[in-house]
Design a protein around this motif. Structure first.
Motif, PDB file in Angstrom:
ATOM      1  N   LEU A  56       7.487  13.883  -8.115  1.00 22.38           N
ATOM      2  CA  LEU A  56       7.587  12.424  -7.982  1.00 22.38           C
ATOM      3  C   LEU A  56       8.583  12.038  -6.903  1.00 22.38           C
ATOM      4  O   LEU A  56       8.400  11.040  -6.199  1.00 22.38           O
ATOM      5  CB  LEU A  56       7.988  11.802  -9.318  1.00 22.38           C
ATOM      6  CG  LEU A  56       6.954  11.890 -10.442  1.00 22.38           C
ATOM      7  CD1 LEU A  56       7.567  11.420 -11.761  1.00 22.38           C
ATOM      8  CD2 LEU A  56       5.712  11.063 -10.117  1.00 22.38           C
ATOM      9  N   TYR A  57       9.641  12.822  -6.769  1.00 24.15           N
ATOM     10  CA  TYR A  57      10.587  12.610  -5.669  1.00 24.15           C
ATOM     11  C   TYR A  57       9.956  13.017  -4.335  1.00 24.15           C
ATOM     12  O   TYR A  57      10.023  12.278  -3.339  1.00 24.15           O
ATOM     13  CB  TYR A  57      11.847  13.446  -5.880  1.00 24.15           C
ATOM     14  CG  TYR A  57      12.746  13.019  -7.027  1.00 24.15           C
ATOM     15  CD1 TYR A  57      12.655  11.752  -7.610  1.00 24.15           C
ATOM     16  CD2 TYR A  57      13.698  13.889  -7.527  1.00 24.15           C
ATOM     17  CE1 TYR A  57      13.482  11.372  -8.636  1.00 24.15           C
ATOM     18  CE2 TYR A  57      14.548  13.513  -8.569  1.00 24.15           C
ATOM     19  CZ  TYR A  57      14.433  12.261  -9.120  1.00 24.15           C
ATOM     20  OH  TYR A  57      15.271  11.887 -10.143  1.00 24.15           O
ATOM     21  N   VAL A  64       8.561   7.255  -6.922  1.00 24.73           N
ATOM     22  CA  VAL A  64       9.478   6.612  -7.856  1.00 24.73           C
ATOM     23  C   VAL A  64      10.690   6.040  -7.136  1.00 24.73           C
ATOM     24  O   VAL A  64      11.032   6.438  -6.023  1.00 24.73           O
ATOM     25  CB  VAL A  64       9.972   7.608  -8.933  1.00 24.73           C
ATOM     26  CG1 VAL A  64       8.849   8.005  -9.869  1.00 24.73           C
ATOM     27  CG2 VAL A  64      10.618   8.838  -8.298  1.00 24.73           C
ATOM     28  N   VAL A  65      11.325   5.094  -7.800  1.00 29.20           N
ATOM     29  CA  VAL A  65      12.655   4.651  -7.395  1.00 29.20           C
ATOM     30  C   VAL A  65      13.642   5.616  -8.043  1.00 29.20           C
ATOM     31  O   VAL A  65      13.570   5.885  -9.244  1.00 29.20           O
ATOM     32  CB  VAL A  65      12.939   3.214  -7.882  1.00 29.20           C
ATOM     33  CG1 VAL A  65      14.335   2.785  -7.460  1.00 29.20           C
ATOM     34  CG2 VAL A  65      11.891   2.263  -7.346  1.00 29.20           C
ATOM     35  N   ARG A  66      14.561   6.131  -7.250  1.00 28.72           N
ATOM     36  CA  ARG A  66      15.502   7.139  -7.736  1.00 28.72           C
ATOM     37  C   ARG A  66      16.917   6.581  -7.712  1.00 28.72           C
ATOM     38  O   ARG A  66      17.292   5.862  -6.797  1.00 28.72           O
ATOM     39  CB  ARG A  66      15.425   8.391  -6.865  1.00 28.72           C
ATOM     40  CG  ARG A  66      16.305   9.551  -7.329  1.00 28.72           C
ATOM     41  CD  ARG A  66      16.209  10.709  -6.354  1.00 28.72           C
ATOM     42  NE  ARG A  66      16.988  11.849  -6.815  1.00 28.72           N
ATOM     43  CZ  ARG A  66      17.173  12.961  -6.102  1.00 28.72           C
ATOM     44  NH1 ARG A  66      16.621  13.069  -4.891  1.00 28.72           N
ATOM     45  NH2 ARG A  66      17.897  13.959  -6.582  1.00 28.72           N
ATOM     46  N   TYR A  95      27.437  12.148 -13.201  1.00 33.45           N
ATOM     47  CA  TYR A  95      26.392  11.144 -13.027  1.00 33.45           C
ATOM     48  C   TYR A  95      25.050  11.879 -13.048  1.00 33.45           C
ATOM     49  O   TYR A  95      24.937  13.014 -12.590  1.00 33.45           O
ATOM     50  CB  TYR A  95      26.565  10.403 -11.703  1.00 33.45           C
ATOM     51  CG  TYR A  95      27.894   9.708 -11.561  1.00 33.45           C
ATOM     52  CD1 TYR A  95      28.528   9.136 -12.659  1.00 33.45           C
ATOM     53  CD2 TYR A  95      28.531   9.636 -10.323  1.00 33.45           C
ATOM     54  CE1 TYR A  95      29.740   8.508 -12.534  1.00 33.45           C
ATOM     55  CE2 TYR A  95      29.752   9.004 -10.189  1.00 33.45           C
ATOM     56  CZ  TYR A  95      30.364   8.443 -11.294  1.00 33.45           C
ATOM     57  OH  TYR A  95      31.574   7.828 -11.165  1.00 33.45           O
ATOM     58  N   VAL A  96      24.034  11.228 -13.586  1.00 30.21           N
ATOM     59  CA  VAL A  96      22.778  11.942 -13.851  1.00 30.21           C
ATOM     60  C   VAL A  96      21.602  11.302 -13.133  1.00 30.21           C
ATOM     61  O   VAL A  96      21.666  10.167 -12.659  1.00 30.21           O
ATOM     62  CB  VAL A  96      22.496  11.984 -15.368  1.00 30.21           C
ATOM     63  CG1 VAL A  96      23.614  12.705 -16.113  1.00 30.21           C
ATOM     64  CG2 VAL A  96      22.280  10.575 -15.938  1.00 30.21           C
ATOM     65  N   GLU A  97      20.514  12.071 -13.097  1.00 30.72           N
ATOM     66  CA  GLU A  97      19.281  11.633 -12.450  1.00 30.72           C
ATOM     67  C   GLU A  97      18.611  10.515 -13.256  1.00 30.72           C
ATOM     68  O   GLU A  97      18.589  10.521 -14.483  1.00 30.72           O
ATOM     69  CB  GLU A  97      18.307  12.799 -12.340  1.00 30.72           C
ATOM     70  CG  GLU A  97      18.712  13.872 -11.354  1.00 30.72           C
ATOM     71  CD  GLU A  97      18.476  13.482  -9.914  1.00 30.72           C
ATOM     72  OE1 GLU A  97      17.745  12.497  -9.668  1.00 30.72           O
ATOM     73  OE2 GLU A  97      19.038  14.159  -9.026  1.00 30.72           O
ATOM     74  N   LEU A  98      18.044   9.576 -12.515  1.00 30.98           N
ATOM     75  CA  LEU A  98      17.317   8.454 -13.105  1.00 30.98           C
ATOM     76  C   LEU A  98      16.182   8.086 -12.171  1.00 30.98           C
ATOM     77  O   LEU A  98      16.388   7.931 -10.964  1.00 30.98           O
ATOM     78  CB  LEU A  98      18.274   7.269 -13.294  1.00 30.98           C
ATOM     79  CG  LEU A  98      17.693   5.922 -13.723  1.00 30.98           C
ATOM     80  CD1 LEU A  98      17.017   6.021 -15.077  1.00 30.98           C
ATOM     81  CD2 LEU A  98      18.794   4.861 -13.751  1.00 30.98           C
ATOM     82  N   ALA A  99      14.984   7.977 -12.716  1.00 32.11           N
ATOM     83  CA  ALA A  99      13.822   7.629 -11.902  1.00 32.11           C
ATOM     84  C   ALA A  99      12.973   6.604 -12.636  1.00 32.11           C
ATOM     85  O   ALA A  99      12.920   6.592 -13.868  1.00 32.11           O
ATOM     86  CB  ALA A  99      12.988   8.877 -11.592  1.00 32.11           C
ATOM     87  N   ALA A 100      12.318   5.735 -11.867  1.00 31.65           N
ATOM     88  CA  ALA A 100      11.457   4.714 -12.463  1.00 31.65           C
ATOM     89  C   ALA A 100      10.184   4.572 -11.643  1.00 31.65           C
ATOM     90  O   ALA A 100      10.213   4.582 -10.407  1.00 31.65           O
ATOM     91  CB  ALA A 100      12.174   3.377 -12.546  1.00 31.65           C
ATOM     92  N   HIS A 139      12.968   3.146  -0.111  1.00 31.62           N
ATOM     93  CA  HIS A 139      11.609   3.471   0.341  1.00 31.62           C
ATOM     94  C   HIS A 139      10.918   4.482  -0.561  1.00 31.62           C
ATOM     95  O   HIS A 139       9.896   5.044  -0.200  1.00 31.62           O
ATOM     96  CB  HIS A 139      11.669   4.019   1.776  1.00 31.62           C
ATOM     97  CG  HIS A 139      12.026   2.963   2.788  1.00 31.62           C
ATOM     98  ND1 HIS A 139      13.329   2.622   3.050  1.00 31.62           N
ATOM     99  CD2 HIS A 139      11.252   2.148   3.553  1.00 31.62           C
ATOM    100  CE1 HIS A 139      13.355   1.649   3.981  1.00 31.62           C
ATOM    101  NE2 HIS A 139      12.116   1.353   4.282  1.00 31.62           N
ATOM    102  N   LEU A 140      11.464   4.703  -1.744  1.00 35.17           N
ATOM    103  CA  LEU A 140      10.882   5.706  -2.632  1.00 35.17           C
ATOM    104  C   LEU A 140       9.750   5.176  -3.496  1.00 35.17           C
ATOM    105  O   LEU A 140       9.177   5.920  -4.262  1.00 35.17           O
ATOM    106  CB  LEU A 140      11.966   6.321  -3.519  1.00 35.17           C
ATOM    107  CG  LEU A 140      12.771   7.439  -2.859  1.00 35.17           C
ATOM    108  CD1 LEU A 140      13.879   7.892  -3.785  1.00 35.17           C
ATOM    109  CD2 LEU A 140      11.880   8.624  -2.517  1.00 35.17           C
ATOM    110  N   PHE A 141       9.451   3.893  -3.409  1.00 33.04           N
ATOM    111  CA  PHE A 141       8.337   3.390  -4.207  1.00 33.04           C
ATOM    112  C   PHE A 141       7.353   2.649  -3.316  1.00 33.04           C
ATOM    113  O   PHE A 141       7.663   2.201  -2.228  1.00 33.04           O
ATOM    114  CB  PHE A 141       8.820   2.493  -5.343  1.00 33.04           C
ATOM    115  CG  PHE A 141       9.690   1.335  -4.905  1.00 33.04           C
ATOM    116  CD1 PHE A 141       9.128   0.146  -4.517  1.00 33.04           C
ATOM    117  CD2 PHE A 141      11.072   1.471  -4.885  1.00 33.04           C
ATOM    118  CE1 PHE A 141       9.923  -0.912  -4.123  1.00 33.04           C
ATOM    119  CE2 PHE A 141      11.866   0.413  -4.481  1.00 33.04           C
ATOM    120  CZ  PHE A 141      11.301  -0.774  -4.096  1.00 33.04           C
TER     121      PHE A 141
END
Length: 468
Positions: free
Chosen positions: A77-78, A83-85, A434-439, A28-30
């Motif tokens: 953005l979060y 964004v999609v996270r 593991y690292v952060e990724l957003a689109a 539900h982030l986008f």
């Protein structure tokens, strides 16, 4: 190639992470209006804060809130669910802890390679880098960075080479590719007076119809009639905290956000679209040096580039923006329950990075002079004992850290600084976190909650509909 499908095998559940709630949140982030089909993205802007541990993102947001009264753009953005996270596994082919060459190659070539390699497999075979694929598909392409343009992260999107260290060679490898925008540092890899083979690489680019710029004014005046090579430093660009307190740097060297805006301006009207990689490379260099002010202000400078990319994408409606890092580094954090807020606020008084401080210390300086110098540059007063210990290292020059040719005491200053700022470090090396990724934008719906780094290669091709 071994691919770790964590969701399929249930590993996230084994780690004690609530998969259902995580998936529900990510889902539900986008905005539902952005659930575009494959091939819907005309452009891609891929932003990399190199070497950004999660603590770096956290502390940059804290500093932004306390210093400027606003969230960092990435965090907002979060917060605003734009964004999609996701989480991303960054491992290389031969190690759970990747380097930047292997990590960028995973995105660039779609296959994990050994650390140190650029899209070259252990058997010597090559994986075609993604910017070559996009260029061949008719798009404009480019890279901008705050470290040498020949460095590992931009190179992983562009070329194949058995070693990331071959930066003189990499500069020449860029030439026949005819990429549209290449900006960063690295004059010593193009300048005949600095190259070991004395080759005039600048002249070769000019003969290939490139526009060469070396100052911010020259960059801003560029009209885009020719492909652009912008080189703004002998090696890397200055740390942002140093640039903001040096008029000459401000006049001559563009910020990452300024380079990003110009790159977009030069490519945005191309009928087939563009793909741009943007790297905040000195975040990683600061982490390798346990340089807290270098780290945090360069992360905020990267955040300004994120803001410009999102502004364009919101207006354009056809641009996929990916925001991430290639690996963690140093695992810094804000520690302590007493006076940590007040101590952290000292960063608002900083004028210079640890790199600037250590390079300006004279080996024969007095203890009083050193104490006064650090107070003026960073706003706190070290003890005479700490000053004496720092000065002792200038007699033996035994400091560690990857980007530390002079062997200066970066680790020691980082520890001393932590007493006054409450920012402490776990190491001076990359981590397997593991690292952060957003689109954001068309194609962002293709991103899963947990991603193997190589999967971003196909995601970008699928999002743009490019077939190879």
């Amino acid at each position: 190639m071994i691919r770790r499908d964590f969701i399929k095998n249930g590993t996230l559940s084994a780690l004690g992470i609530s998969l259902l709630s995580t998936t529900d949140t990510f889902g539900h982030l986008f905005n539902p209006s952005e659930r575009n089909a494959n091939g819907a993205a005309k452009n891609i802007i891929f932003l990399v804060s190199d070497g950004m541990s999660s603590g770096t993102l956290t502390m940059a947001n804290l500093l932004s809130n306390r210093m400027y009264g606003r969230e960092s753009k990435w965090t907002s953005l979060y917060h605003e669910r734009k964004v999609v996270r996701a989480f991303m596994d960054t491992a290389s082919a031969n190690c759970m802890v990747t380097d930047s060459a292997a990590s960028s190659s995973a995105w660039g070539g779609g296959i994990r390679v050994n650390n140190g390699s650029l899209n070259v497999n252990a058997d010597g075979s090559h994986n075609t880098p993604i910017l070559q694929k996009f260029k061949n598909a008719g798009k404009k392409v480019g890279c901008v960075t705050t470290v040498p343009i020949t460095h590992a992260t931009p190179a992983g999107f562009c070329i194949c080479n058995k070693s990331r260290s071959n930066q003189q060679e990499i500069a020449l490898q860029y030439l026949p590719l005819k990429f549209d925008v290449m900006m960063g540092g690295g004059d010593k890899y193009f300048n005949p007076s600095k190259r070991s083979d004395k080759a005039d690489v600048y002249s070769q680019f000019e003969k290939a119809s490139y526009k060469i710029v070396k100052t911010k004014a020259q960059l801003l005046a560029t009209d885009g009639q020719k492909p652009l090579l912008g080189i703004f430093g002998d090696d890397a660009l200055p740390f942002s905290i140093d640039q903001r307190n040096d008029k000459q740097h401000q006049e001559l060297v563009p910020t990452l956000a300024e380079m990003t805006v110009k790159a977009i301006e030069l490519m945005k009207d191309h009928p087939n679209g563009f793909v741009l990689q943007v790297e905040g490379g000195k975040v990683d260099w600061a982490a390798h040096s346990n340089d807290s002010s270098g780290l945090l202000f360069d992360q905020l400078a990267f955040d300004e580039a994120v803001e410009k990319a999102i502004e364009f994408a919101e207006m354009d409606k056809n641009t996929l923006v990916i925001i991430t890092t290639d690996h963690g580094n140093g695992n810094p954090g804000l520690f302590g329950e007493e006076n940590s807020d007040q101590k952290f606020d000292l960063f608002q008084k900083f004028k210079h990075s640890n790199e600037w401080v250590l390079n300006n210390i004279k080996p024969n300086a007095s203890i009083t002079t050193l104490v006064e110098m650090i107070h003026d540059a960073q706003g706190y007063t070290i003890s005479n004992e700490q000053a004496k210990e720092l000065l002792s290292h200038y007699q033996k020059l035994d400091g560690t850290g990857l980007y530390n040719a002079r062997k200066l005491p970066f680790e020691l200053l980082g520890k001393i600084q932590g007493d006054y700022t409450c920012v402490k470090w776990g190491s001076m090396e990359h981590s397997a976190d593991y690292v952060e990724l957003a689109a954001y934008g068309p194609g962002s719906n293709l991103m899963k909650p947990f991603v193997i780094n190589t999967e971003l290669h196909d995601l970008m091709l699928n999002a743009t509909g490019v077939k190879v």
